[in-house]
Design a protein around this motif. Structure first.
Motif, PDB file in Angstrom:
ATOM      1  N   PHE A 183      10.979   8.738  -1.319  1.00 16.27           N
ATOM      2  CA  PHE A 183      11.294   7.644  -2.242  1.00 16.27           C
ATOM      3  C   PHE A 183      10.042   6.824  -2.574  1.00 16.27           C
ATOM      4  N   ILE A 184       9.254   6.521  -1.559  1.00 21.31           N
ATOM      5  CA  ILE A 184       8.050   5.700  -1.752  1.00 21.31           C
ATOM      6  C   ILE A 184       6.962   6.504  -2.464  1.00 21.31           C
ATOM      7  N   ALA A 185       6.782   7.769  -2.067  1.00 19.26           N
ATOM      8  CA  ALA A 185       5.738   8.609  -2.665  1.00 19.26           C
ATOM      9  C   ALA A 185       5.978   8.839  -4.146  1.00 19.26           C
ATOM     10  N   ASN A 186       7.231   8.817  -4.570  1.00 21.45           N
ATOM     11  CA  ASN A 186       7.545   9.004  -5.993  1.00 21.45           C
ATOM     12  C   ASN A 186       6.994   7.887  -6.865  1.00 21.45           C
ATOM     13  N   LYS A 187       6.594   6.780  -6.235  1.00 24.56           N
ATOM     14  CA  LYS A 187       5.988   5.670  -6.976  1.00 24.56           C
ATOM     15  C   LYS A 187       4.480   5.864  -7.146  1.00 24.56           C
TER      16      LYS A 187
ATOM     17  N   ASP B 273       0.887  -1.165   0.000  1.00 26.96           N
ATOM     18  CA  ASP B 273       0.000   0.000   0.000  1.00 26.96           C
ATOM     19  C   ASP B 273       0.926   1.216   0.000  1.00 26.96           C
ATOM     20  N   THR B 274       1.351   1.613  -1.174  1.00 26.38           N
ATOM     21  CA  THR B 274       2.410   2.615  -1.317  1.00 26.38           C
ATOM     22  C   THR B 274       2.038   3.941  -0.695  1.00 26.38           C
ATOM     23  N   ARG B 275       0.803   4.368  -0.913  1.00 27.79           N
ATOM     24  CA  ARG B 275       0.380   5.676  -0.387  1.00 27.79           C
ATOM     25  C   ARG B 275       0.413   5.695   1.125  1.00 27.79           C
ATOM     26  N   ASN B 276      -0.138   4.667   1.754  1.00 28.83           N
ATOM     27  CA  ASN B 276      -0.198   4.650   3.208  1.00 28.83           C
ATOM     28  C   ASN B 276       1.175   4.448   3.850  1.00 28.83           C
ATOM     29  N   LEU B 277       2.063   3.724   3.189  1.00 33.99           N
ATOM     30  CA  LEU B 277       3.421   3.578   3.709  1.00 33.99           C
ATOM     31  C   LEU B 277       4.162   4.911   3.626  1.00 33.99           C
ATOM     32  N   ALA B 278       4.017   5.606   2.489  1.00 34.37           N
ATOM     33  CA  ALA B 278       4.663   6.919   2.337  1.00 34.37           C
ATOM     34  C   ALA B 278       4.116   7.908   3.365  1.00 34.37           C
ATOM     35  N   LEU B 279       2.795   7.879   3.587  1.00 30.62           N
ATOM     36  CA  LEU B 279       2.182   8.777   4.569  1.00 30.62           C
ATOM     37  C   LEU B 279       2.656   8.441   5.983  1.00 30.62           C
TER      38      LEU B 279
ATOM     39  N   ASN C 284       0.963   8.737  -7.687  1.00 32.46           N
ATOM     40  CA  ASN C 284       0.536   9.976  -8.355  1.00 32.46           C
ATOM     41  C   ASN C 284      -0.031  10.970  -7.343  1.00 32.46           C
ATOM     42  N   ASN C 285       0.304  10.790  -6.064  1.00 33.42           N
ATOM     43  CA  ASN C 285      -0.259  11.615  -4.998  1.00 33.42           C
ATOM     44  C   ASN C 285       0.565  12.898  -4.847  1.00 33.42           C
ATOM     45  N   ASN C 286       0.214  13.911  -5.631  1.00 29.86           N
ATOM     46  CA  ASN C 286       0.963  15.172  -5.616  1.00 29.86           C
ATOM     47  C   ASN C 286       0.789  15.942  -4.318  1.00 29.86           C
ATOM     48  N   SER C 287      -0.346  15.752  -3.660  1.00 31.35           N
ATOM     49  CA  SER C 287      -0.571  16.431  -2.378  1.00 31.35           C
ATOM     50  C   SER C 287       0.426  15.953  -1.331  1.00 31.35           C
ATOM     51  N   LEU C 288       0.604  14.644  -1.258  1.00 37.84           N
ATOM     52  CA  LEU C 288       1.557  14.082  -0.303  1.00 37.84           C
ATOM     53  C   LEU C 288       2.987  14.466  -0.676  1.00 37.84           C
ATOM     54  N   LYS C 289       3.301  14.424  -1.968  1.00 39.41           N
ATOM     55  CA  LYS C 289       4.640  14.816  -2.426  1.00 39.41           C
ATOM     56  C   LYS C 289       4.934  16.269  -2.056  1.00 39.41           C
TER      57      LYS C 289
END
Length: 294
Positions: A131-135, A102-108, A137-142
């Motif tokens: 690094f994880i968020a770059n995988k 779950d890439t988004r939740n791990l990055a968050l 399309n969540n621009n808000s988190l980036k």
């Protein structure tokens, strides 16, 4: 025959239920949506309902709950006020999402861990998050990750790195509908340019904030005018005065009067400066006392 049909229906029902999200998980999705839309109070009420209604299961439910609960505590400043708070919530989420895709939740999770850590630990977690968020399309988190990395590097006086990530945060911010955070990062970028002596760029990004004024709640406009005025006070005194006065049209404040007092003092109009400082005292006991005595 009826028995076989009953068994088939039971199996299909079990499979259908197992593949879908539980009622608890669906409520957690609601909390996530409310939080992402800055409806923190509403999100807190729903998560309280979840705690009182459901038996949160270990695994997927517990990881999501822990992440959202920790995020709400962070946004409500609970963690900063309680420095010894147990961070088992976010650690549980990191462990679960590291082992379950779950890439988004791990990055968050790493982002929140970074925001609540100090110095090198903070950078380490935020870089993992980046690094994880770059995988995704969540621009808000980036945007938030890059903004946080930029801010930490300002604190460490590494303005080159701060500038690189500050510019990244703006680029991501232009792609999302989060104007208040975008304005905050543009002000941060303006401050960085001031620190490195690039005053034209500092004025440019501070003034860009004004373009977004119609897209933020009226309650935020006064503070934006004040922050922009403070950002350009050394570079564009005319605009700084204009914005400080505009903020006073919306709401009287100590900060706006102190900006006006400094501008008056810089042009050696000490009587006007004293008048502004006296007004500032009506809204807070904090003023530039050395200037006041002068």
């Amino acid at each position: 025959m009826n028995r076989i049909l009953f068994l088939l229906i039971s199996v299909l029902t079990f499979i259908t239920y197992g593949c879908g999200d539980s009622a608890c998980y669906k409520k957690l999705i609601e909390v996530d949506s409310l939080t992402e839309n800055d409806m923190t109070d509403s999100a807190s009420k729903v998560i309280k309902t979840i705690e009182n209604t459901y038996n949160i299961k270990d695994g997927k439910e517990r990881a999501y709950y822990s992440l959202l609960k920790y995020q709400l505590q962070f946004r409500q400043n609970y963690i900063n006020k309680n420095i010894h708070v147990e961070d088992s919530l976010i650690n549980y989420s990191i462990l679960y999402y590291s082992n379950n895709e779950d890439t988004r939740n791990l990055a968050l999770s790493y982002y929140l861990k970074g925001r609540t850590s100090k110095n090198k630990e903070a950078i380490r977690y935020l870089k993992k998050s980046e690094f994880i968020a770059n995988k995704t399309n969540n621009n808000s988190l980036k945007m938030r990750i890059c903004g946080a990395i930029s801010t930490i590097n300002v604190d460490n006086e590494d303005y080159k790195t701060a500038l690189t990530y500050g510019l990244k945060s703006i680029e991501y911010g232009k792609k999302v509908n989060d104007n208040e955070t975008l304005i905050q990062f543009m002000l941060n970028l303006s401050s960085i340019y001031n620190n490195v002596g690039k005053y034209d760029s500092a004025v440019f990004f501070a003034n860009k904030c004004i373009d977004y004024l119609d897209k933020v709640p009226p309650t935020q406009k006064a503070s934006i005018y004040i922050n922009v005025a403070a950002a350009i006070i050394r570079s564009d005194t005319i605009k700084a005065k204009e914005y400080a006065l505009k903020s006073l049209e919306i709401r009287k404040s100590n900060n706006a009067y102190q900006i006006l007092a400094k501008l008056a003092r810089d042009r050696k109009d000490y009587a006007q400066s004293e008048t502004y400082l006296e007004e500032a005292l009506k809204y807070s006991p904090s003023v530039d006392w050395e200037a006041f005595i002068l």
